[in-house]
Structures are given as C-alpha cells and as structure tokens.
Design an enzyme around this catalytic site. Structure first.
Site, PDB file in Angstrom:
ATOM      1  N   ASN A 125     -14.467  -5.082   3.592  1.00  0.00           N
ATOM      2  CA  ASN A 125     -13.349  -4.354   4.195  1.00  0.00           C
ATOM      3  C   ASN A 125     -12.037  -5.107   4.064  1.00  0.00           C
ATOM      4  O   ASN A 125     -12.006  -6.325   4.142  1.00  0.00           O
ATOM      5  CB  ASN A 125     -13.628  -4.053   5.668  1.00  0.00           C
ATOM      6  N   VAL A 126     -10.966  -4.358   3.937  1.00  0.00           N
ATOM      7  CA  VAL A 126      -9.657  -4.975   3.734  1.00  0.00           C
ATOM      8  C   VAL A 126      -9.280  -5.909   4.880  1.00  0.00           C
ATOM      9  O   VAL A 126      -8.598  -6.921   4.682  1.00  0.00           O
ATOM     10  CB  VAL A 126      -8.571  -3.886   3.526  1.00  0.00           C
ATOM     11  N   LYS A 127      -9.740  -5.609   6.100  1.00  0.00           N
ATOM     12  CA  LYS A 127      -9.396  -6.469   7.241  1.00  0.00           C
ATOM     13  C   LYS A 127     -10.058  -7.833   7.142  1.00  0.00           C
ATOM     14  O   LYS A 127      -9.577  -8.811   7.726  1.00  0.00           O
ATOM     15  CB  LYS A 127      -9.783  -5.799   8.553  1.00  0.00           C
ATOM     16  N   GLY A 128     -11.185  -7.946   6.420  1.00  0.00           N
ATOM     17  CA  GLY A 128     -11.819  -9.223   6.169  1.00  0.00           C
ATOM     18  C   GLY A 128     -12.312  -9.933   7.407  1.00  0.00           C
ATOM     19  O   GLY A 128     -12.805  -9.311   8.348  1.00  0.00           O
TER      20      GLY A 128
END
Length: 243
Positions: A125-128
């Site tokens: 996910n982009v939020k990492g």
C-alpha cells in the site's frame, strides 16, 4: 571483544533470562510448581516464578526468571545477509524504466486461510509503514494486491493475468506450520503451471519464517520481521532488472 557472550539480566554476564509459556493446566499451586519444574529441566537454576494467570478453562500462562549457564559463540551464528544495494524510490524507478522499458508487475496476497493483511499491506500500500511508502508509490511498479484468504490457484491465475514479474506472499498464521505448507503448495503450483523462464520471482515474508529456508520451500527469497518496502523494491530490481 570476545565472540563468547552470556545472557544479561541484572549484572553483566549473570546469565539471567526471562521466559514465558502456557501449560494446559488450571492455575493453582500445583500448576506453579509444574512451571518451575519445566524451567528447571530447561536449565534455569535457580528459577523464579514472576507471573501466573489463568487463560481460559484449564490453561495457565507463566513468566519465569532465572539463571542459565549456556554461552553463545557469535562467530558461529549463521544469518542471511542482504546481498543487494538498498536503493531509493527514485533509483528503483530509474533502473526499471531504463532496464525493462515497461512497468515491473508485482502481485501480492495472503494465501490459505490467513486473513492478516497488515504485513502485505505495509509492503504494497502507498501508505507503507513507519513513514516509508509502499510499492504502490513507485511509479514504475504496477502493483496488484489480492488481499487475504487467496487460494493458490487464484494466485497463479492472477499472476498469469497480470504478467507478474514477482509474486509477494505474506504469511502470519503459523499454527501447525501452516505458513510452510502454504508456501510449498504455492511454489509447487507455479512450477507446474509455468516453465522456469516464464515463472515470476517468488518472495514470501512473515514473522515466523527462517530466512535460510528459501531453497527448501521452493521460493527465491524470504523476508522476516522488520522488512521495509524499500528493501523489497531494491531486491526486486536487483533480481529482475539488468544493470
């Protein structure tokens, strides 16, 4: 500095360790005695019971503290060292763009009955995680996150459909070595479905994996706890993109 070390508790080299475990016995004095007996058989002498709590019907959780005489030779410790450079997102993107001339396709999932997506989401996910962006953030990576409880045939089909360069699998549920059985099933399915030169890179991760077991499990790489998206991205580029 000596390669031989001893556990540290209250003072340097005192050999003190703390251990927790559960016994299938109701909490009473006899249960506490059983816990101390087990600790003694494991080499803790003397052993002290510091915590005991009933855990449902017929189970008790214990914490014991005591001295052991065992030494550790750090020169004989075997670990899997990182054998690839750690790259920034910008460097990864540049290498993929120059080396592949297309986006690098990544398919990720939790397979079997595992419904714990925290690990795979942290990587994809982009939020990492911990302030580091996941693989969706990399503009030259095409990420397909299948989520949880994905069957092996579904994973193989998705990898073929997305023309995956790499398949990332997270396994958190480990009862009865489910993570090992699932990984072996997955690697066998990919070997059966695709010839070696068409097979995606197989990468698994989870807190209970032994990173040295990649060959035994039929995968290309195992990542353990604390792995970051940047490490995974750097590994994929190292293995899949020609310099």
């Amino acid at each position: 500095m000596s390669d031989i070390v001893r556990p540290y508790g209250d003072t340097t080299g005192d050999g003190m360790v703390q251990l927790s475990f559960t016994l299938p016995i109701a909490h009473d004095k006899r249960a506490e005695g059983a816990a101390l007996q087990l600790a003694g058989k494991m080499g803790m002498d003397p052993a002290m019971l510091v915590h005991a709590k009933q855990m449902g019907d017929g189970f008790t959780f214990f914490v014991v503290y005591g001295r052991v005489n065992h030494l550790v030779d750090t020169s004989k410790v075997e670990v899997v060292e990182r054998d690839f450079p750690l790259l920034s997102a910008k460097e990864v993107n540049a290498l993929v763009k120059r080396g592949l001339r297309r986006k690098l396709s990544v398919v990720g999932a939790c397979i079997g009955t595992d419904a714990h997506t925290v690990g795979i989401d942290a990587i994809l996910n982009v939020k990492g995680i911990a302030g580091e962006k996941g693989l969706e953030y990399y503009r030259e990576l095409k990420v397909t996150n299948l989520g949880a409880q994905v069957t092996v045939p579904e994973l193989v089909a998705a990898a073929q459909r997305e023309r995956a360069d790499a398949v990332l699998v997270s396994q958190v549920v480990t009862q009865r070595d489910a993570h090992l059985h699932n990984t072996r099933e997955m690697s066998a399915a990919f070997r059966e479905a695709l010839p070696a030169d068409k097979r995606p890179l197989l990468v698994v991760g989870g807190p209970r994996f032994d990173e040295s077991m990649a060959g035994e499990l039929g995968v290309d790489r195992i990542f353990g706890r604390g792995t970051t998206p940047g490490e995974v991205a750097s590994y994929l580029v190292h293995e899949l993109v020609q310099p």
